[in-house]
Scaffold this active site. Structure first.
Site, PDB file in Angstrom:
ATOM      1  N   GLY A  46       0.868  -1.178   0.000  1.00  0.00           N
ATOM      2  CA  GLY A  46       0.000   0.000   0.000  1.00  0.00           C
ATOM      3  C   GLY A  46       0.891   1.209   0.000  1.00  0.00           C
ATOM      4  N   GLU A  47       0.574   2.148   0.826  1.00  0.00           N
ATOM      5  CA  GLU A  47       1.407   3.354   0.971  1.00  0.00           C
ATOM      6  C   GLU A  47       1.785   3.427   2.453  1.00  0.00           C
ATOM      7  OE1 GLU A  47       2.843   5.621  -0.955  1.00  0.00           O
ATOM      8  OE2 GLU A  47       3.523   6.497   0.920  1.00  0.00           O
ATOM      9  N   SER A  48       3.067   3.279   2.723  1.00  0.00           N
ATOM     10  CA  SER A  48       3.480   3.066   4.115  1.00  0.00           C
ATOM     11  C   SER A  48       3.208   4.269   5.021  1.00  0.00           C
ATOM     12  CB  SER A  48       4.954   2.671   4.182  1.00  0.00           C
ATOM     13  OG  SER A  48       5.764   3.703   3.667  1.00  0.00           O
ATOM     14  N   CYS A  78       6.227  -5.337   1.090  1.00  0.00           N
ATOM     15  CA  CYS A  78       6.413  -3.996   0.556  1.00  0.00           C
ATOM     16  C   CYS A  78       6.157  -2.941   1.639  1.00  0.00           C
ATOM     17  CB  CYS A  78       5.551  -3.817  -0.684  1.00  0.00           C
ATOM     18  SG  CYS A  78       6.186  -2.552  -1.774  1.00  0.00           S
ATOM     19  N   ARG A 105      12.971   3.689   0.736  1.00  0.00           N
ATOM     20  CA  ARG A 105      11.663   3.568   0.059  1.00  0.00           C
ATOM     21  C   ARG A 105      11.777   3.913  -1.414  1.00  0.00           C
ATOM     22  NH1 ARG A 105       7.650   7.372   2.646  1.00  0.00           N
ATOM     23  NH2 ARG A 105       6.279   6.451   1.085  1.00  0.00           N
ATOM     24  N   ILE A 134       6.626  -3.480  -6.937  1.00  0.00           N
ATOM     25  CA  ILE A 134       5.790  -2.324  -7.290  1.00  0.00           C
ATOM     26  C   ILE A 134       6.194  -1.143  -6.406  1.00  0.00           C
ATOM     27  CG2 ILE A 134       3.437  -1.414  -7.496  1.00  0.00           C
ATOM     28  CD1 ILE A 134       2.491  -4.396  -7.605  1.00  0.00           C
ATOM     29  N   ARG A 135       6.783  -0.118  -7.035  1.00  0.00           N
ATOM     30  CA  ARG A 135       7.318   1.025  -6.244  1.00  0.00           C
ATOM     31  C   ARG A 135       7.963   0.521  -4.959  1.00  0.00           C
ATOM     32  NH1 ARG A 135       6.351   6.040  -7.077  1.00  0.00           N
ATOM     33  NH2 ARG A 135       5.920   6.602  -4.939  1.00  0.00           N
ATOM     34  N   HIS A 170       5.870  -8.734  -3.946  1.00  0.00           N
ATOM     35  CA  HIS A 170       4.467  -9.092  -3.665  1.00  0.00           C
ATOM     36  C   HIS A 170       4.167 -10.573  -3.934  1.00  0.00           C
ATOM     37  CE1 HIS A 170       2.828  -5.024  -2.965  1.00  0.00           C
ATOM     38  NE2 HIS A 170       3.880  -4.678  -3.681  1.00  0.00           N
ATOM     39  N   GLU A 172       1.825 -12.269  -2.892  1.00  0.00           N
ATOM     40  CA  GLU A 172       0.379 -12.515  -2.990  1.00  0.00           C
ATOM     41  C   GLU A 172      -0.130 -12.329  -4.415  1.00  0.00           C
ATOM     42  OE1 GLU A 172       1.796  -9.861  -1.936  1.00  0.00           O
ATOM     43  OE2 GLU A 172       0.635  -8.086  -2.496  1.00  0.00           O
TER      44      GLU A 172
HETATM   45  N1  GLN Z   1       6.120   2.849  -2.265  1.00  0.00           N
HETATM   46  C1  GLN Z   1       5.263   2.412  -1.188  1.00  0.00           C
HETATM   47  C2  GLN Z   1       5.676   3.019   0.150  1.00  0.00           C
HETATM   48  O1  GLN Z   1       6.697   3.603   0.260  1.00  0.00           O
HETATM   49  C3  GLN Z   1       5.246   0.904  -1.093  1.00  0.00           C
HETATM   50  C4  GLN Z   1       4.670   0.313  -2.340  1.00  0.00           C
HETATM   51  C5  GLN Z   1       3.979  -0.999  -2.139  1.00  0.00           C
HETATM   52  O2  GLN Z   1       3.630  -1.384  -1.015  1.00  0.00           O
HETATM   53  N2  GLN Z   1       3.719  -1.681  -3.230  1.00  0.00           N
HETATM   54  O3  GLN Z   1       4.958   2.873   1.079  1.00  0.00           O
END
Ligand code: GLN
Length: 193
Positions: A46-48, A78, A105, A134-135, A170, A172
């Site tokens: 997600g977005e940490s 992630c 990150r 993913i990112r 990921h 999952e």
């Molecule tokens: N870039 C996101 C972060 O810094 C992490 C990306 C992800 O969980 N796929 O939180």
């Protein structure tokens, strides 16, 4: 064995599916009461910064840490790996801070939003793991408590510490259950954190 998937943000359904395929009971964990009888908790991507703030707002940060002290395991993917780390470079965002990792990150650069590759993970055997990033973050350093399980170009992308497992990618999002199974096998061990 009952495993919760933190249901604040991210790929919750995919983790539930993988865990159910592994034959464990699952719940979506959203409040501290949900943690009571969990052997393990999955923190999805997600977005940490957002998930960290929500953990604070919903009063989950301390209860999760308390349950870890009592023996609950955590599998962070992630964002989950970021929140598990003690150090996040250049950030004072809220975190669990349980693993001896220093995280960078979005570490593969903004131009590389996502990529997939065959990642050697010796602990899983000879067949590499199809890893989807993913990112993604990576860890630039691991302290004495953390065991590095996979690296990509010298950067740490899978690590464990006691019953804590952090993946920069990921698992999952693939059909390969080996990393979820690794987490479940860690929960069965007696080691503390
Ligand atoms: N870039 C996101 C972060 O810094 C992490 C990306 C992800 O969980 N796929 O939180």
């Amino acid at each position: 064995m009952k495993i919760g998937v933190l249901g604040l943000q991210g790929a919750v359904r995919e983790h539930l599916w993988a865990l159910e395929k592994c034959g464990v009971e699952t719940i979506v964990a959203k409040k501290s009461e949900d943690l009571a009888d969990l052997a393990g908790l999955v923190i999805p991507g997600g977005e940490s910064t957002t998930v960290g703030k929500l953990l604070v707002r919903f009063g989950l940060l301390e209860p999760i840490k308390e349950r870890v002290r009592q023996g609950m395991g955590i599998f962070g993917t992630c964002t989950g790996m970021i929140l598990l780390a003690k150090e996040i470079r250049g950030s004072d965002q809220p975190r669990l801070g349980l693993m001896d990792l220093t995280i960078e990150r979005n570490a593969f650069g903004p131009q590389v939003e996502s990529f997939e590759m065959e990642l050697p993970v010796p602990v899983l055997g000879e067949e590499p793991y199809h890893a989807i990033f993913i990112r993604a973050p990576y860890a630039v350093a691991a302290g004495p408590g953390a065991e590095v399980l996979a690296e990509l170009n010298g950067k740490i992308v899978l690590a464990r510490q006691g019953k804590l497992l952090g993946a920069a990618f990921h698992p999952e999002l693939t059909d390969d259950l080996r990393i979820h199974k690794l987490f479940l096998s860690m929960l069965a061990e007696k080691t503390g954190v």
